[in-house]
Design a protein around this motif. Structure first.
Motif, PDB file in Angstrom:
ATOM      1  N   ASP A   9       0.841  -1.201   0.000  1.00 44.32           N
ATOM      2  CA  ASP A   9       0.000   0.000   0.000  1.00 44.32           C
ATOM      3  C   ASP A   9       0.873   1.246   0.000  1.00 44.32           C
ATOM      4  O   ASP A   9       0.677   2.168  -0.808  1.00 44.32           O
ATOM      5  CB  ASP A   9      -0.915  -0.029   1.227  1.00 44.32           C
ATOM      6  CG  ASP A   9      -1.910   1.112   1.258  1.00 44.32           C
ATOM      7  OD1 ASP A   9      -1.473   2.284   1.360  1.00 44.32           O
ATOM      8  OD2 ASP A   9      -3.122   0.857   1.189  1.00 44.32           O
ATOM      9  N   ARG A  10       1.845   1.263   0.888  1.00 40.54           N
ATOM     10  CA  ARG A  10       2.706   2.450   1.014  1.00 40.54           C
ATOM     11  C   ARG A  10       3.504   2.691  -0.260  1.00 40.54           C
ATOM     12  O   ARG A  10       3.721   3.844  -0.657  1.00 40.54           O
ATOM     13  CB  ARG A  10       3.644   2.251   2.208  1.00 40.54           C
ATOM     14  CG  ARG A  10       4.500   3.458   2.550  1.00 40.54           C
ATOM     15  CD  ARG A  10       5.344   3.192   3.791  1.00 40.54           C
ATOM     16  NE  ARG A  10       6.140   4.348   4.140  1.00 40.54           N
ATOM     17  CZ  ARG A  10       5.731   5.358   4.901  1.00 40.54           C
ATOM     18  NH1 ARG A  10       4.507   5.347   5.385  1.00 40.54           N
ATOM     19  NH2 ARG A  10       6.527   6.373   5.171  1.00 40.54           N
ATOM     20  N   ARG A  11       3.898   1.629  -0.933  1.00 38.64           N
ATOM     21  CA  ARG A  11       4.752   1.765  -2.110  1.00 38.64           C
ATOM     22  C   ARG A  11       3.965   2.056  -3.386  1.00 38.64           C
ATOM     23  O   ARG A  11       4.435   2.786  -4.259  1.00 38.64           O
ATOM     24  CB  ARG A  11       5.556   0.462  -2.290  1.00 38.64           C
ATOM     25  CG  ARG A  11       6.441   0.412  -3.530  1.00 38.64           C
ATOM     26  CD  ARG A  11       7.533   1.441  -3.485  1.00 38.64           C
ATOM     27  NE  ARG A  11       8.397   1.366  -4.667  1.00 38.64           N
ATOM     28  CZ  ARG A  11       9.248   2.324  -5.008  1.00 38.64           C
ATOM     29  NH1 ARG A  11       9.370   3.407  -4.259  1.00 38.64           N
ATOM     30  NH2 ARG A  11       9.995   2.192  -6.091  1.00 38.64           N
ATOM     31  N   THR A  18      -2.166  12.846  -0.504  1.00 37.73           N
ATOM     32  CA  THR A  18      -1.028  12.208   0.159  1.00 37.73           C
ATOM     33  C   THR A  18       0.121  12.020  -0.826  1.00 37.73           C
ATOM     34  O   THR A  18      -0.098  11.631  -1.964  1.00 37.73           O
ATOM     35  CB  THR A  18      -1.433  10.843   0.754  1.00 37.73           C
ATOM     36  OG1 THR A  18      -2.469  11.039   1.716  1.00 37.73           O
ATOM     37  CG2 THR A  18      -0.255  10.163   1.438  1.00 37.73           C
ATOM     38  N   SER A  19       1.330  12.309  -0.360  1.00 45.84           N
ATOM     39  CA  SER A  19       2.525  12.164  -1.182  1.00 45.84           C
ATOM     40  C   SER A  19       2.864  10.690  -1.385  1.00 45.84           C
ATOM     41  O   SER A  19       2.714   9.874  -0.466  1.00 45.84           O
ATOM     42  CB  SER A  19       3.699  12.869  -0.499  1.00 45.84           C
ATOM     43  OG  SER A  19       4.924  12.536  -1.101  1.00 45.84           O
ATOM     44  N   MET A  20       3.338  10.343  -2.585  1.00 45.58           N
ATOM     45  CA  MET A  20       3.834   8.986  -2.821  1.00 45.58           C
ATOM     46  C   MET A  20       5.250   8.801  -2.285  1.00 45.58           C
ATOM     47  O   MET A  20       5.665   7.686  -1.979  1.00 45.58           O
ATOM     48  CB  MET A  20       3.807   8.664  -4.314  1.00 45.58           C
ATOM     49  CG  MET A  20       2.431   8.340  -4.855  1.00 45.58           C
ATOM     50  SD  MET A  20       1.681   6.844  -4.151  1.00 45.58           S
ATOM     51  CE  MET A  20       2.669   5.568  -4.925  1.00 45.58           C
ATOM     52  N   THR A  21       5.996   9.894  -2.160  1.00 47.99           N
ATOM     53  CA  THR A  21       7.370   9.775  -1.660  1.00 47.99           C
ATOM     54  C   THR A  21       7.439   9.932  -0.145  1.00 47.99           C
ATOM     55  O   THR A  21       8.356   9.412   0.493  1.00 47.99           O
ATOM     56  CB  THR A  21       8.278  10.826  -2.319  1.00 47.99           C
ATOM     57  OG1 THR A  21       7.738  12.135  -2.107  1.00 47.99           O
ATOM     58  CG2 THR A  21       8.402  10.560  -3.820  1.00 47.99           C
TER      59      THR A  21
END
Length: 429
Positions: A9-11, A18-21
């Motif tokens: 999920d986080r990756r 919400t930022s992907m990085t």
């Protein structure tokens, strides 16, 4: 959920705003019932957000669930082009009866943003059909109407989450948000800027669009009902359409069926969504007056030029009918009044706290405006550890709980906010 699910999920998965990085933590919910969310580790959180203001009856409501089960056995979806079906007819019948007087024509769409897109297109096509093409709308600063391009174009152009897109969006006119608070004494002249702008530009304006009484994600502000009455009168004087965006406020949130009812006015076009299905499925509606629908239909195009693939989805319509049936006995009124009383008793004393700039309550909405922006990640984690789900943003910590919330659960939410104010780590310097 397993640890590798959260890592994936986080990756790979984008969450709202919400930022992907540098993603914010995402808490794994595995079930929801009543006013509680259950996490995968077994912790239960009292929900103060109604899933972005939509789940007004709480979660897993048996009436809504049964309506969806019954409907899915017949058909989950069928195209609406050239076809109609009982759930849509029943829903539109209800909406015409419940909404402010004169809104006789219903366009069903997918989401709140799309409802606003539809409203804007209705206004533009209305004037085009009259042989007076108009491209401008007038909107309030500190307003928010959604994330699609037309909706973004009427959000606050400078102080909003959409300022990044200025220069790409159609240009419209903006006026300062109403200054007089909901519970203040109205002063003559408070509507003078609006009156002056409409007097100067009414020949180029297609419509005025606003959130009635409550400005939502743009600042959670509550303004005086007289401003809305004056806006209606000015639009009537100059023959301009009035669009009311009640996506956040519709279906009882302010203590009335619709925020427009607090001012005793009816718009020319009304947008509803969010709580329409009780938060069960996505669905929205844009309603308009007969003369607007007839005018644009009799223009060169011969019809209104919009048609979502999942328009009038039968499953969503069934959920909406069930949700409205739960509201029709008016039992929500004392519940919302009790929530308002609880929020007032618990939150208003916080106005004296050194980290608080303002506190305001209207219906089942309570807002604490802080002097510093919140540290979203730290404060969200702290709320979860306290057993509550509260999603703050900017300088706003607010509650919009389900109408069925119990007094102890509401008090638990309020206590969490009260205690959160005492920690400097919850705020950005």
């Amino acid at each position: 959920m397993q640890a590798n699910d959260l890592a994936f999920d986080r990756r790979h998965i984008w969450h709202p705003y919400t930022s992907m990085t540098r993603p914010l933590p995402a808490y794994p919910v595995v079930s929801a019932d009543g006013c509680e969310l259950t996490l995968s580790d077994g912790r239960r959180l009292v929900d103060g957000m109604s899933s972005w203001w939509a789940a007004i009856h709480g979660y897993n409501h048996p009436v809504i669930n049964q309506a969806m089960k019954d409907q899915i056995g017949r058909m989950s979806h069928v195209m609406f082009g050239g076809i109609t079906h009982p759930p849509a007819v029943a829903l539109c019948r209800r909406l015409v009866a419940l909404t402010p007087a004169g809104l006789d024509c219903v366009f069903l769409a997918d989401s709140g943003s799309v409802a606003v897109e539809v409203a804007i297109k209705m206004a533009l096509q209305y004037w085009q059909a009259r042989g007076e093409p108009r491209r401008e709308l007038l909107a309030l600063r500190q307003g928010y109407h959604g994330d699609t391009f037309g909706a973004m174009s009427v959000c606050d152009p400078d102080n909003s989450m959409h300022s990044l897109y200025q220069g790409y969006l159609p240009p419209h006119r903006f006026i300062e948000a109403p200054r007089r608070r909901f519970d203040d004494t109205w002063r003559e002249g408070d509507d003078a800027p609006l009156a002056a702008l409409l007097a100067a530009h009414h020949r180029t304006l297609a419509a005025v669009i606003l959130e009635p009484i409550v400005q939502g994600a743009g600042g959670m502000r509550f303004y005086h009902p007289e401003y809305l009455r004056r806006a209606r009168a000015l639009c009537d004087r100059y023959g301009i359409l009035l669009i009311a965006d009640e996506i956040a406020t519709g279906f009882g949130r302010t203590g009335e069926w619709f925020a427009c009812n607090l001012a005793g006015i009816s718009p020319d076009i009304l947008c509803v969504g969010k709580a329409l299905t009780g938060g069960a499925l996505t669905l929205s509606a844009t309603l308009t007056r007969r003369h607007v629908a007839d005018t644009l239909s009799d223009g060169d195009a011969g019809c209104f030029m919009h048609g979502p693939t999942f328009m009038a989805n039968p499953l969503a319509c069934a959920a909406a009918n069930a949700s409205l049936s739960l509201l029709e006995d008016e039992s929500w009124r004392p519940r919302v009044a009790a929530i308002a009383a609880g929020l007032s008793a618990g939150l208003l004393p916080l106005a004296d706290h050194p980290r608080v700039r303002d506190v305001r309550v209207l219906g089942a909405i309570g807002v604490v405006e802080t002097t510093q922006p919140v540290n979203m990640a730290a404060l969200q984690r702290w709320f979860v550890d306290r057993g509550v789900w509260i999603r703050p943003f900017g300088k706003l910590i607010y509650l919009m709980p389900p109408y069925i919330i119990s007094p102890p659960a509401l008090a638990w939410l309020i206590d969490a906010i009260t205690d959160a104010l005492d920690s400097p780590t919850h705020f950005l310097s």
